[in-house]
Design a protein around this motif. Structure first.
Motif, PDB file in Angstrom:
ATOM      1  N   PHE A  54      29.877 -34.239 104.639  1.00  0.00           N
ATOM      2  CA  PHE A  54      30.844 -35.528 104.711  1.00  0.00           C
ATOM      3  C   PHE A  54      32.112 -35.317 103.789  1.00  0.00           C
ATOM      4  CE2 PHE A  54      26.971 -35.997 101.999  1.00  0.00           C
ATOM      5  CZ  PHE A  54      27.622 -35.846 100.519  1.00  0.00           C
ATOM      6  N   GLN A  55      33.087 -36.120 104.402  1.00  0.00           N
ATOM      7  CA  GLN A  55      34.276 -36.272 103.237  1.00  0.00           C
ATOM      8  C   GLN A  55      33.900 -37.151 101.957  1.00  0.00           C
ATOM      9  OE1 GLN A  55      37.221 -37.615 105.848  1.00  0.00           O
ATOM     10  NE2 GLN A  55      38.166 -35.630 106.378  1.00  0.00           N
ATOM     11  N   ILE A  56      34.183 -36.699 100.838  1.00  0.00           N
ATOM     12  CA  ILE A  56      34.183 -37.575  99.712  1.00  0.00           C
ATOM     13  C   ILE A  56      35.468 -38.460  99.503  1.00  0.00           C
ATOM     14  CG2 ILE A  56      33.687 -37.572  97.161  1.00  0.00           C
ATOM     15  CD1 ILE A  56      32.749 -34.573  97.523  1.00  0.00           C
ATOM     16  N   ILE A  57      35.198 -39.609  99.714  1.00  0.00           N
ATOM     17  CA  ILE A  57      36.354 -40.693  99.728  1.00  0.00           C
ATOM     18  C   ILE A  57      36.570 -41.507  98.443  1.00  0.00           C
ATOM     19  CG2 ILE A  57      37.308 -42.575 100.967  1.00  0.00           C
ATOM     20  CD1 ILE A  57      37.109 -40.245 102.766  1.00  0.00           C
ATOM     21  N   VAL A 101      47.389 -34.405  98.364  1.00  0.00           N
ATOM     22  CA  VAL A 101      47.090 -33.168  99.520  1.00  0.00           C
ATOM     23  C   VAL A 101      46.571 -33.760 100.439  1.00  0.00           C
ATOM     24  CG1 VAL A 101      45.519 -31.307  99.770  1.00  0.00           C
ATOM     25  CG2 VAL A 101      46.528 -31.708  97.678  1.00  0.00           C
ATOM     26  N   ASN A 102      45.776 -34.803 100.344  1.00  0.00           N
ATOM     27  CA  ASN A 102      45.349 -35.783 101.774  1.00  0.00           C
ATOM     28  C   ASN A 102      44.334 -35.015 102.380  1.00  0.00           C
ATOM     29  OD1 ASN A 102      45.286 -38.333 102.734  1.00  0.00           O
ATOM     30  ND2 ASN A 102      46.555 -37.564 104.731  1.00  0.00           N
ATOM     31  N   ALA A 103      43.523 -34.251 101.796  1.00  0.00           N
ATOM     32  CA  ALA A 103      42.413 -33.139 102.385  1.00  0.00           C
ATOM     33  C   ALA A 103      41.126 -33.494 101.796  1.00  0.00           C
ATOM     34  CB  ALA A 103      42.939 -32.049 102.601  1.00  0.00           C
ATOM     35  N   PRO A 104      40.420 -34.530 101.862  1.00  0.00           N
ATOM     36  CA  PRO A 104      39.287 -35.039 101.129  1.00  0.00           C
ATOM     37  C   PRO A 104      38.164 -33.823 101.073  1.00  0.00           C
ATOM     38  CG  PRO A 104      39.815 -36.818 102.362  1.00  0.00           C
ATOM     39  CD  PRO A 104      40.569 -35.731 103.041  1.00  0.00           C
ATOM     40  N   MET A 105      37.592 -33.480 100.095  1.00  0.00           N
ATOM     41  CA  MET A 105      36.651 -32.386  99.980  1.00  0.00           C
ATOM     42  C   MET A 105      35.492 -32.700 100.873  1.00  0.00           C
ATOM     43  SD  MET A 105      35.799 -29.223  98.946  1.00  0.00           S
ATOM     44  CE  MET A 105      34.536 -28.228  99.212  1.00  0.00           C
ATOM     45  N   GLN A 106      34.735 -31.932 101.274  1.00  0.00           N
ATOM     46  CA  GLN A 106      33.547 -31.828 102.343  1.00  0.00           C
ATOM     47  C   GLN A 106      32.190 -31.134 101.465  1.00  0.00           C
ATOM     48  OE1 GLN A 106      35.427 -30.553 106.114  1.00  0.00           O
ATOM     49  NE2 GLN A 106      33.837 -31.928 106.779  1.00  0.00           N
ATOM     50  N   ARG A 107      30.961 -31.754 101.726  1.00  0.00           N
ATOM     51  CA  ARG A 107      29.893 -31.266 101.203  1.00  0.00           C
ATOM     52  C   ARG A 107      28.762 -32.208 101.710  1.00  0.00           C
ATOM     53  NH1 ARG A 107      29.708 -31.695  94.857  1.00  0.00           N
ATOM     54  NH2 ARG A 107      28.353 -29.920  95.188  1.00  0.00           N
ATOM     55  N   ILE A 156      31.465 -42.008 101.720  1.00  0.00           N
ATOM     56  CA  ILE A 156      31.564 -40.775 102.214  1.00  0.00           C
ATOM     57  C   ILE A 156      31.764 -41.096 103.762  1.00  0.00           C
ATOM     58  CG2 ILE A 156      30.286 -39.720 100.477  1.00  0.00           C
ATOM     59  CD1 ILE A 156      27.869 -39.938 102.185  1.00  0.00           C
ATOM     60  N   ARG A 157      32.511 -40.176 104.528  1.00  0.00           N
ATOM     61  CA  ARG A 157      32.769 -40.339 105.880  1.00  0.00           C
ATOM     62  C   ARG A 157      31.986 -38.810 106.589  1.00  0.00           C
ATOM     63  NH1 ARG A 157      38.624 -42.882 105.778  1.00  0.00           N
ATOM     64  NH2 ARG A 157      38.037 -44.554 104.598  1.00  0.00           N
TER      65      ARG A 157
END
Length: 337
Positions: A206-209, A228-234, A247-248
């Motif tokens: 998921f993306q951390i928002i 950067v507009n690129a949320p980290m995923q984990r 999270i998304r």
């Protein structure tokens, strides 16, 4: 990886560059130390010094911040050797004044993908509750998870499509939430608790928002970098004490996926739910291997029917859900069959 304790790790005299979290690549980010909750993972790159004049120590600490300090038990400190040359003296080091721990919401995904849109927000509240059985159990949205008699995957695969899309068919304590194929989901997870909870999602990254406080409205909200507009995923995120996270993810992996606290005791006490993702598509794409069915049959576990192994919404045979005690009022009735 862990089921209870947190880990801290650092390499004095060296800087680490985080390049991955939970199997998802990030843009390199320089940090001085890693602080990891149960279930969290990181990969880092470290540049060695150009000379072998000195050796260095590395530090690892295991701790549980939610229990009292106990000498030599909590926290537990370990130290090892980074050897450049056998017999070289240990370089004395001091912790930098601006020591930087890794922060996942500050990381940026190497994919460069922007934040996902939201088709549906699902709000969840995690915590614990006393039940009339005398037990204190963990809950998500007032439901304490318990396994159904029939594994939810087999229900999703064996029920007719209209019934497979009905959350009630999986049983009241399975806490099934149906996800439609390819819809964009935002989870708003509230944790009004005095303990942090590392929440782990199967089947997706998921993306951390966003992180925010539930009690201190003046505390700044921590969001992904808008530059950067690129949320980290984990796939695992630690919700701090009295906080929430957003999270998304996209429901693009049909299956049956748990969302649960990665602390084993909390998972075992019921802090879990089941995402039943696109069972209509799942049945078209997948087939349960015969070996898996035979393994269940050998244990006396049925592989067809609803959560009780029956047809329709007949859930006879499932134990009645426990009744939650509302400390500020009347008893809270169980979920209806």
């Amino acid at each position: 990886m862990s089921t209870t304790e947190w880990f801290q790790f650092n390499l004095p005299g060296h800087q680490m560059r985080v390049i991955e979290a939970d199997g998802e690549y990030s843009q390199p980010s320089a940090v001085d130390g890693l602080d990891m909750g149960p279930g969290e993972r990181y990969s880092v790159l470290v540049t060695a010094h150009p000379t072998d004049s000195h050796n260095y120590h590395y530090n690892a600490t295991l701790y549980a911040g939610f229990v009292p300090r106990i000498e030599d038990k909590n926290p537990r400190h370990y130290q090892g050797l980074i050897e450049y040359r056998e017999g070289a003296p240990i370089m004395p080091t001091t912790e930098p004044a601006n020591f930087k721990w890794v922060s996942d919401v500050e990381l940026c995904s190497l994919s460069g993908n922007p934040p996902l849109p939201v088709d549906r927000q699902i709000e969840l509240t995690v915590g614990g509750s006393l039940f009339t059985t005398g037990q204190t159990m963990d809950i998500i949205n007032n439901i304490t998870y318990a396994q159904p008699l029939i594994p939810s995957l087999y229900s999703a695969m064996s029920l007719d499509t209209p019934l497979a899309m009905n959350e009630a068919a999986y049983g009241p304590q399975t806490h099934a939430i149906i996800l439609k194929h390819l819809e964009y989901i935002e989870l708003l997870v509230n944790s009004p608790n005095s303990l942090p909870h590392p929440m782990h999602l199967h089947g997706h990254a998921f993306q951390i928002i966003e992180y925010g406080s539930l009690v201190n409205k003046s505390e700044p909200v921590r969001r992904f970098s808008s530059e950067v507009n690129a949320p980290m995923q984990r796939d695992t995120i630690v919700i701090p004490i009295n906080s929430y996270v957003k999270i998304r993810f996209r429901a693009d992996n049909p299956g049956v996926w748990l969302f649960h606290c990665h602390m084993d005791i909390h998972f075992g006490m019921g802090m879990a739910l089941t995402f039943i993702e696109a069972p209509d598509v799942l049945r078209q794409r997948q087939k349960v291997p015969e070996a898996m069915l035979e393994l269940c049959h050998a244990q006396g576990i049925n592989t067809q029917g609803n959560g009780a192994g029956n047809t329709g919404l007949d859930l006879a045979g499932l134990p009645l859900p426990p009744i939650r005690v509302n400390r500020n009022g009347p008893l809270v009735p169980p979920v209806d069959f």
